[in-house]
Write a protein that holds these residues in place. Structure first.
Motif: not given
Ligand code: F6R
Length: 357
Positions: A46-48, A94-95, A122
């Motif tokens: 899920g992490a950018d 963002e992520k 986060h």
């Protein structure tokens, strides 16, 4: 207990092959595949962008982890010193996923970042040797290092355990992303364990190198390029903290931009040369300092060695070389400190876990 060992540090250096095998065991399922918390995998996917936060030796492990995660799992990574990040936060993606690397799980600088990033909502993963620790309890997820208690102030087996777990994490993520990757970290870590053993069996060799290079000196340089640069930074920290020799871990190519002015007759310069595409350039850097009188030592790797190298490491997977190249560095620091009558396990001015900011 130290058992027959004169110091915890030496015992913990020797334990590293066992720690590698323990990690393999803990992170392997019954089909010999990687076993990892599905929630951690989801968080990685899920992490950018990943932000690794740590201090000291754990920060140096984070530098190696960045290479793994970017090269293997193809997620961009930033590595930050906790005490800097907490007062000067960069623009976040963002992520983001925050990964806290901490042997003790109690480092106040890292915790301060965790408090702030949690407030921002986060997700956080802690990689620690102490599962019940503050950083572990307060993060969303934990990966355990399984290194056993580390007593010596100078961190050794926690560093290699952190790197091993980061490699497993990176490959697990790559698999989940169906990326093309070409190595089984569990198998490769088994090879690393045997190579570590062969190195810890050659203590007299490293004791002699330590005598040759560090007996008299007030300062020392460690140089490397690419992933060797990550390891030489850790090598310099180890030497500084236990032998009180002023040391710097430097990027080979950057020396000539100023720092080479410090090279005098007899200045020890220890070079790591375990990376193929920079092998010639790091050797060029060694010649530059040798021409100015430096006392040079090259630690290279099988396949890349040249005549005159001080020590040649047995071959391991190229991404995992930090796990083996750090072992001679730990032993050199240990013997340098020993010969200078320093208190190896309890160096001055230092505490095992730094619980103040
Ligand atoms: C160096 C050393 C320290 C720690 C640092 C972070 O040998 O031990 O640099 O690595 O204080 O500690 P942890 O990993 O407990 O957060």
């Amino acid at each position: 207990e130290k058992g027959t060992y004169p110091h915890f540090m030496l015992k913990e250096i020797d334990e590293q092959p066992f720690v590698m095998r323990k990690i393999i065991q803990e992170y392997q399922d019954e089909n010999d595949e990687i076993k990892l918390d599905a929630n951690v995998r989801k968080a990685m996917l899920g992490a950018d962008r990943i932000y690794i936060i740590a201090a000291g030796t754990s920060y140096h492990a984070g530098l190696v982890g960045k290479e793994f995660i970017e090269k293997i799992a193809q997620i961009p990574v930033e590595v930050h010193v906790a005490s800097e990040f907490s007062y000067n936060m960069p623009l976040l993606s963002e992520k983001p996923l925050f990964i806290f690397i901490s042997q003790s799980g109690e480092t106040a600088d890292s915790r301060s970042v965790l408090v702030q990033t949690k407030e921002l909502g986060h997700p956080a993963l802690t990689i620690t040797n102490v599962p019940g620790s503050t950083l572990s309890r307060e993060a969303d997820y934990t990966l355990h290092l399984h290194a056993g208690p580390e007593i010596a102030v100078a961190s050794t087996k926690a560093y290699t355990a952190q790197i091993a777990v980061l490699a497993i994490l990176a490959v697990d993520t790559a698999k989940a992303k169906s990326l093309d990757f070409s190595f089984d970290p569990l198998q490769e870590l088994a090879i690393v364990a045997s190579v570590m053993e062969s190195l810890t069996d050659q203590k007299e060799t490293f004791e002699q190198i330590a005598k040759d290079f560090f007996a008299e000196t007030r300062n020392a340089f460690f140089i490397g390029r690419s992933s060797d640069y990550n390891v030489v930074q850790e090598a310099a920290l180890k030497l500084k903290e236990i032998s009180y020799i002023q040391a710097e871990g430097f990027a080979g190519g950057e020396l000539k931009h100023g720092t080479i002015a410090l090279i005098e007759e007899g200045t020890p310069v220890i070079a790591l040369a375990t990376v193929g595409n920079v092998n010639l350039s790091i050797r060029g850097n060694v010649q530059e300092v040798a021409a100015r009188g430096a006392n040079t030592c090259i630690i290279s790797m099988e396949g890349l060695e040249q005549e005159g190298d001080t020590f040649v490491l047995p071959h391991v997977h190229e991404l995992l070389t930090p796990l083996v190249s750090v072992v001679p560095m730990q032993l050199l620091s240990y013997y340098a400190a020993l010969h200078r009558d320093c208190d190896v396990d309890k160096p001055r001015n230092l505490a095992k876990s730094v619980t103040v900011e």
